[in-house]
Design an enzyme around this catalytic site. Structure first.
Site, PDB file in Angstrom:
ATOM      1  N   GLU A 169     -74.359 -40.029 -49.543  1.00  0.00           N
ATOM      2  CA  GLU A 169     -75.423 -41.022 -50.184  1.00  0.00           C
ATOM      3  C   GLU A 169     -75.489 -40.762 -51.874  1.00  0.00           C
ATOM      4  OE1 GLU A 169     -76.362 -38.209 -48.179  1.00  0.00           O
ATOM      5  OE2 GLU A 169     -75.515 -39.902 -46.433  1.00  0.00           O
ATOM      6  N   ASN A 224     -73.618 -28.732 -46.541  1.00  0.00           N
ATOM      7  CA  ASN A 224     -73.857 -29.309 -47.975  1.00  0.00           C
ATOM      8  C   ASN A 224     -75.300 -29.775 -48.586  1.00  0.00           C
ATOM      9  OD1 ASN A 224     -72.901 -31.957 -46.991  1.00  0.00           O
ATOM     10  ND2 ASN A 224     -74.230 -32.330 -48.787  1.00  0.00           N
ATOM     11  N   HIS A 244     -68.225 -43.434 -34.840  1.00  0.00           N
ATOM     12  CA  HIS A 244     -69.191 -43.251 -35.663  1.00  0.00           C
ATOM     13  C   HIS A 244     -70.033 -44.745 -35.682  1.00  0.00           C
ATOM     14  CE1 HIS A 244     -68.093 -39.014 -36.372  1.00  0.00           C
ATOM     15  NE2 HIS A 244     -69.322 -39.467 -37.072  1.00  0.00           N
ATOM     16  N   HIS A 263     -55.491 -37.336 -34.529  1.00  0.00           N
ATOM     17  CA  HIS A 263     -56.650 -36.633 -34.271  1.00  0.00           C
ATOM     18  C   HIS A 263     -56.843 -36.964 -32.913  1.00  0.00           C
ATOM     19  CE1 HIS A 263     -60.615 -34.791 -34.732  1.00  0.00           C
ATOM     20  NE2 HIS A 263     -61.482 -35.325 -33.595  1.00  0.00           N
ATOM     21  N   ARG A 284     -66.332 -38.671 -30.591  1.00  0.00           N
ATOM     22  CA  ARG A 284     -67.621 -39.128 -31.314  1.00  0.00           C
ATOM     23  C   ARG A 284     -66.775 -41.131 -31.469  1.00  0.00           C
ATOM     24  NH1 ARG A 284     -71.470 -35.528 -34.258  1.00  0.00           N
ATOM     25  NH2 ARG A 284     -73.262 -36.352 -32.544  1.00  0.00           N
TER      26      ARG A 284
HETATM   27  N1  HPA Z   1     -74.994 -37.169 -45.535  1.00  0.00           N
HETATM   28  C1  HPA Z   1     -74.579 -38.024 -44.820  1.00  0.00           C
HETATM   29  N2  HPA Z   1     -73.651 -37.449 -44.071  1.00  0.00           N
HETATM   30  C2  HPA Z   1     -73.023 -35.621 -44.435  1.00  0.00           C
HETATM   31  C3  HPA Z   1     -73.209 -35.554 -45.425  1.00  0.00           C
HETATM   32  C4  HPA Z   1     -74.398 -35.825 -46.122  1.00  0.00           C
HETATM   33  O1  HPA Z   1     -74.487 -35.451 -47.373  1.00  0.00           O
HETATM   34  N3  HPA Z   1     -72.825 -34.174 -45.112  1.00  0.00           N
HETATM   35  C5  HPA Z   1     -71.630 -33.960 -43.919  1.00  0.00           C
HETATM   36  N4  HPA Z   1     -72.767 -35.092 -43.008  1.00  0.00           N
END
Ligand code: HPA
Length: 278
Positions: free
Chosen positions: A199, A241, A100, A77, A98
């Site tokens: 999570e 999502n 993280h 990437h 970015r």
């Molecule tokens: N949780 C945390 N980070 C994310 C999610 C999620 O459901 N979807 C995309 N990034």
């Protein structure tokens, strides 16, 4: 976590991160030929194709050519920085690189791009991300405004006794401006978890109970640094999502990436219309 052992200028506690950001801004001016940017945009999952719709890209450089930027976490990437000339005559710095928090390089490296953006002259910081939605009425592919955040990383980009007000961190003025472009934009409170695991359903319920609507792994720490730098902040999440346990199926990175790809053109058009008003 990366196994690279090369020394990095921000890893030495004696280094002044703002001095590195100022140096990075000088290098960006040299490499792009643009010595002042009016605004900056960090393009997260799904938002990457926006730059071409916003205006004329006059320069694109690998972020790692600029001091303080870290190698991308994903092999193959290339993180880039681009300078875009908007139809309004303003200049936007597009941050497609970015770092993280979950990469484990420390919060200084996470917020270096934001501090650099401020050092290029940017007074508006647009932070975008792909995130999970807690509100059941939201559907994957939908962008939402960030109205506030809950920082669950137990960390801060501020060092020492630096007390910064975070009231109206995500500018009401800019949220209203975004809604004047797209009246259907909903908004919610973004909870930053450390990641990189998604999570658990119980954690999502906790986030909901404490007032969260969006779960993600990036934006809160960056927003704090942007506020410290005096920038006005607009935060936008693409709901890729529904969060774990809200959606009944398992979460997958592929699903997140695909939702971003599908929504790309609409997000680009939204961002282009917003920056045209700035
Ligand atoms: N949780 C945390 N980070 C994310 C999610 C999620 O459901 N979807 C995309 N990034």
């Amino acid at each position: 976590m990366s196994t690279q052992t090369e020394s990095h200028p921000l890893d030495d506690p004696a280094t002044d991160p703002f001095a590195i950001a100022a140096l990075a801004a000088e290098q960006i001016a040299e490499l792009t030929g643009v010595d002042h940017h009016d605004m900056a945009l960090t393009l997260g999952s799904g938002w990457g194709s926006a730059a071409s719709l916003m205006g004329e890209t006059t320069a694109t450089i690998p972020a790692t050519d600029v001091i303080g930027f870290s190698k991308p976490a994903l092999e193959g990437h290339v993180g880039t920085l681009s300078s875009v000339l908007l139809p309004t005559g303003k200049r936007a710095l597009i941050i497609g690189a970015r770092t993280h928090y979950y990469e484990g390089h420390g919060v200084r490296r996470v917020v270096h791009s934001v501090r650099t953006a401020a050092a290029t002259g940017a007074t508006t910081m647009i932070l975008t991300n792909g995130a999970g939605g807690i509100r059941e009425t939201w559907t994957p592919g939908q962008p939402v405004l960030i109205s506030d955040h809950i920082n669950l990383t137990a960390d801060s980009p501020l060092e020492g006794a630096t007390f910064i007000d975070l009231t109206d961190l995500y500018s009401k003025r800019l949220r209203d401006l975004a809604r004047s472009v797209d009246g259907s934009l909903d908004e919610g409170v973004y909870c930053q978890f450390r990641g990189p695991h998604y999570e658990t359903p119980a954690e999502v319920q906790m986030a909901k109970t404490i007032g969260g609507h969006i779960v993600g792994m990036s934006t809160a720490l960056e927003a704090i640094a942007a506020r410290q730098a005096g920038m006005e902040i607009l935060g936008l999440s693409l709901i890729t999502n529904l969060a774990a346990g809200i959606q009944k199926s398992a979460l997958s990175h592929e699903e997140v990436v695909q939702a971003g790809k599908d929504a790309g053109p609409a997000l680009g058009a939204l961002l282009a219309a917003i920056v045209a008003q700035l």
